[in-house]
Scaffold this motif. Structure first.
Motif, mmCIF file in Angstrom:
data_model
loop_
_atom_site.group_PDB
_atom_site.id
_atom_site.type_symbol
_atom_site.label_atom_id
_atom_site.label_comp_id
_atom_site.label_asym_id
_atom_site.label_seq_id
_atom_site.Cartn_x
_atom_site.Cartn_y
_atom_site.Cartn_z
ATOM 1 N N GLU A 85 7.559 13.724 -3.887
ATOM 2 C CA GLU A 85 8.131 12.586 -3.152
ATOM 3 C C GLU A 85 7.078 11.497 -2.974
ATOM 4 O OE1 GLU A 85 11.233 12.249 -2.388
ATOM 5 O OE2 GLU A 85 12.092 14.250 -2.227
ATOM 6 N N LYS A 86 5.870 11.904 -2.623
ATOM 7 C CA LYS A 86 4.768 10.950 -2.450
ATOM 8 C C LYS A 86 4.442 10.273 -3.781
ATOM 9 C CE LYS A 86 0.428 10.792 0.098
ATOM 10 N NZ LYS A 86 -0.566 11.600 0.821
ATOM 11 N N THR B 128 5.531 -7.215 -9.508
ATOM 12 C CA THR B 128 6.579 -8.241 -9.482
ATOM 13 C C THR B 128 6.234 -9.308 -8.451
ATOM 14 O OG1 THR B 128 7.916 -7.180 -7.757
ATOM 15 C CG2 THR B 128 8.300 -6.475 -10.031
ATOM 16 N N VAL B 129 7.005 -10.355 -8.470
ATOM 17 C CA VAL B 129 6.888 -11.402 -7.462
ATOM 18 C C VAL B 129 7.855 -11.045 -6.332
ATOM 19 C CG1 VAL B 129 7.238 -13.848 -6.962
ATOM 20 C CG2 VAL B 129 6.271 -13.136 -9.165
ATOM 21 N N MET B 130 7.314 -10.922 -5.139
ATOM 22 C CA MET B 130 8.130 -10.586 -3.973
ATOM 23 C C MET B 130 8.283 -11.833 -3.106
ATOM 24 S SD MET B 130 6.631 -6.798 -3.105
ATOM 25 C CE MET B 130 4.939 -7.102 -3.573
ATOM 26 N N LEU C 9 6.973 3.636 -7.040
ATOM 27 C CA LEU C 9 7.795 2.522 -6.564
ATOM 28 C C LEU C 9 6.919 1.358 -6.098
ATOM 29 C CD1 LEU C 9 10.521 4.497 -4.574
ATOM 30 C CD2 LEU C 9 10.882 3.147 -6.655
ATOM 31 N N VAL C 10 5.887 1.683 -5.337
ATOM 32 C CA VAL C 10 4.977 0.645 -4.844
ATOM 33 C C VAL C 10 4.242 -0.009 -6.019
ATOM 34 C CG1 VAL C 10 2.868 0.250 -3.502
ATOM 35 C CG2 VAL C 10 4.742 1.593 -2.522
ATOM 36 N N SER D 9 0.845 -1.190 0.000
ATOM 37 C CA SER D 9 0.000 0.000 0.000
ATOM 38 C C SER D 9 0.884 1.245 0.000
ATOM 39 C CB SER D 9 -0.896 -0.009 1.236
ATOM 40 O OG SER D 9 -1.408 1.271 1.495
ATOM 41 N N ALA D 10 0.671 2.102 -0.987
ATOM 42 C CA ALA D 10 1.423 3.361 -1.041
ATOM 43 C C ALA D 10 1.108 4.228 0.174
ATOM 44 C CB ALA D 10 1.103 4.105 -2.334
#
Length: 154
Positions: free
Chosen positions: A108-109, A122-124, A115-116, A5-6
């Motif tokens: 920045e937000k 992707t697979v984390m 990024l999130v 979650s961003a």
């Protein structure tokens, strides 16, 4: 697979950034060592979630940060520094500076949300001993940042 979650990441970042000695440490990494503060915070956040990235995933995030920095944040920071060095005595300086700081925070937000979003595609990998910062920072910088985050015991 976990979905990040961003909004949660932003709250985490604000809390960490407010910790004793964290702001100067992160800004030093940014200004003296060309490291991205949001990426440092994200890697630390992922460690707390016990998610381990691969070197390739970290590199892709670093590249994304570089793109956003080049397109938006570097010019914005230059504008803010120029205002401060040239127009500090102007009667509207404080109003303009506050607006620039607010817009920089919004950028920045925005970078954090990108990024999130990228990670969520992707697979984390879950890992109880995740250490993502070691993929991005040299050991002396890694240890200094972790000392700020964990306290003087590490």
């Amino acid at each position: 697979m976990k979905v990040l979650s961003a909004a949660h990441f932003w709250l985490f970042s604000c809390e960490v950034y407010a910790m004793k000695d964290m702001q100067p440490q992160l800004l030093s990494l940014q200004d003296k060592h060309n490291k991205n503060v949001n990426l440092c915070l994200l890697l630390l956040y992922l460690d707390t979630l016990q998610i381990q990235l691969s070197a390739a995933q970290c590199h892709a995030l670093e590249s994304l940060c570089g793109d956003i920095d080049a397109q938006f944040l570097m010019q914005h920071r230059l504008l803010r520094r120029t205002l401060k060095s040239t127009y500090q005595q102007h009667p509207h300086y404080h109003d303009v500076r506050a607006q620039l700081l607010n817009s920089e925070l919004a950028l920045e937000k925005f970078q954090q949300s990108l990024l999130v979003d990228a990670l969520n595609k992707t697979v984390m990998t879950e890992n109880l001993t995740a250490d993502n910062l070691s993929l991005y920072l040299e050991s002396q910088h890694l240890n200094a940042l972790k000392r700020c985050y964990l306290g003087p015991k590490t």
